[in-house]
Design a protein around this motif. Sequence first.
Motif, short mmCIF file in Angstrom:
data_model
loop_
_atom_site.label_atom_id
_atom_site.label_comp_id
_atom_site.label_asym_id
_atom_site.label_seq_id
_atom_site.Cartn_x
_atom_site.Cartn_y
_atom_site.Cartn_z
N VAL A 37 0.85 -1.18 0.00
CA VAL A 37 0.00 0.00 0.00
C VAL A 37 0.89 1.24 0.00
CG1 VAL A 37 -1.79 1.28 1.19
CG2 VAL A 37 -1.82 -1.22 1.24
N GLU A 38 0.78 2.02 -1.06
CA GLU A 38 1.55 3.27 -1.17
C GLU A 38 0.78 4.43 -0.55
OE1 GLU A 38 2.09 1.11 -5.27
OE2 GLU A 38 0.48 1.51 -3.83
N SER A 39 1.54 5.41 -0.10
CA SER A 39 0.96 6.65 0.41
C SER A 39 1.98 7.76 0.23
CB SER A 39 0.56 6.51 1.88
OG SER A 39 1.70 6.22 2.67
N GLY A 40 1.51 8.99 0.42
CA GLY A 40 2.42 10.13 0.38
C GLY A 40 2.38 10.94 -0.88
N GLY A 41 1.61 10.50 -1.86
CA GLY A 41 1.51 11.29 -3.08
C GLY A 41 0.73 12.58 -2.86
N GLY A 42 0.73 13.42 -3.87
CA GLY A 42 0.00 14.67 -3.77
C GLY A 42 0.44 15.66 -4.81
N LEU A 43 0.03 16.91 -4.60
CA LEU A 43 0.35 18.00 -5.51
C LEU A 43 1.47 18.85 -4.91
CD1 LEU A 43 -0.28 19.80 -7.99
CD2 LEU A 43 -2.01 20.95 -6.56
N VAL A 44 2.50 19.12 -5.67
CA VAL A 44 3.63 19.91 -5.19
C VAL A 44 4.13 20.80 -6.31
CG1 VAL A 44 5.32 18.12 -5.78
CG2 VAL A 44 5.84 19.76 -3.95
N GLN A 45 4.68 21.93 -5.96
CA GLN A 45 5.25 22.82 -6.97
C GLN A 45 6.62 22.31 -7.42
OE1 GLN A 45 5.24 26.79 -5.30
NE2 GLN A 45 3.23 27.22 -6.22
N ALA A 46 6.98 22.69 -8.62
CA ALA A 46 8.30 22.33 -9.12
C ALA A 46 9.38 22.83 -8.15
CB ALA A 46 8.51 22.94 -10.50
N GLY A 47 10.37 21.98 -7.92
CA GLY A 47 11.41 22.28 -6.97
C GLY A 47 11.13 21.79 -5.56
N GLY A 48 9.92 21.35 -5.33
CA GLY A 48 9.53 20.86 -4.02
C GLY A 48 9.90 19.41 -3.79
N SER A 67 5.71 6.47 0.74
CA SER A 67 5.91 5.29 1.59
C SER A 67 5.16 4.11 0.97
CB SER A 67 5.37 5.54 2.99
OG SER A 67 6.05 6.61 3.62
N CYS A 68 5.67 2.93 1.23
CA CYS A 68 5.00 1.72 0.78
C CYS A 68 5.05 0.73 1.93
CB CYS A 68 5.69 1.16 -0.45
SG CYS A 68 5.05 -0.45 -1.01
#
Length: 121
Positions: free
Chosen positions: A5-16, A21-22
């Motif tokens: 089970v993966e987690s931690g994705g999302g929206l981030v600005q370039a350079g961030g 986690s899995c």
Amino acid sequence: QVQLVESGGGLVQAGGSLRLSCAASGRTFSRYAMGWFRQGAGKEREFVATISWSGDSTYYADSVKGRFTISRDNAKNTVYLQMNSLKPEDTAVYYCAADTVLSIGPSYDYWGQGTQVTVSS
């Protein structure tokens, strides 16, 4: 069987930065090499990084070398992907995978459901 089970994705600005986690359950996590792959819209799934069961060996795709770091905590049955200096071209669904053989190919036996990473410019 190994469940991932993966987690931690999302929206981030370039350079961030983001850390994926899995979490693994099922058979003995420490016996498996773990990999991260990604698939962008309209693209084929591609290798990102992999780590041996002991953590002693790691390999990266050229496109992420120096920016991403794969690590694992066998006591927590978890593998991580630290992603720094993110670029819009890193936008994809990220999958973790497990296999008894360390490989940069997609021939892993077990796969998670994926987590979306979106990098805005």
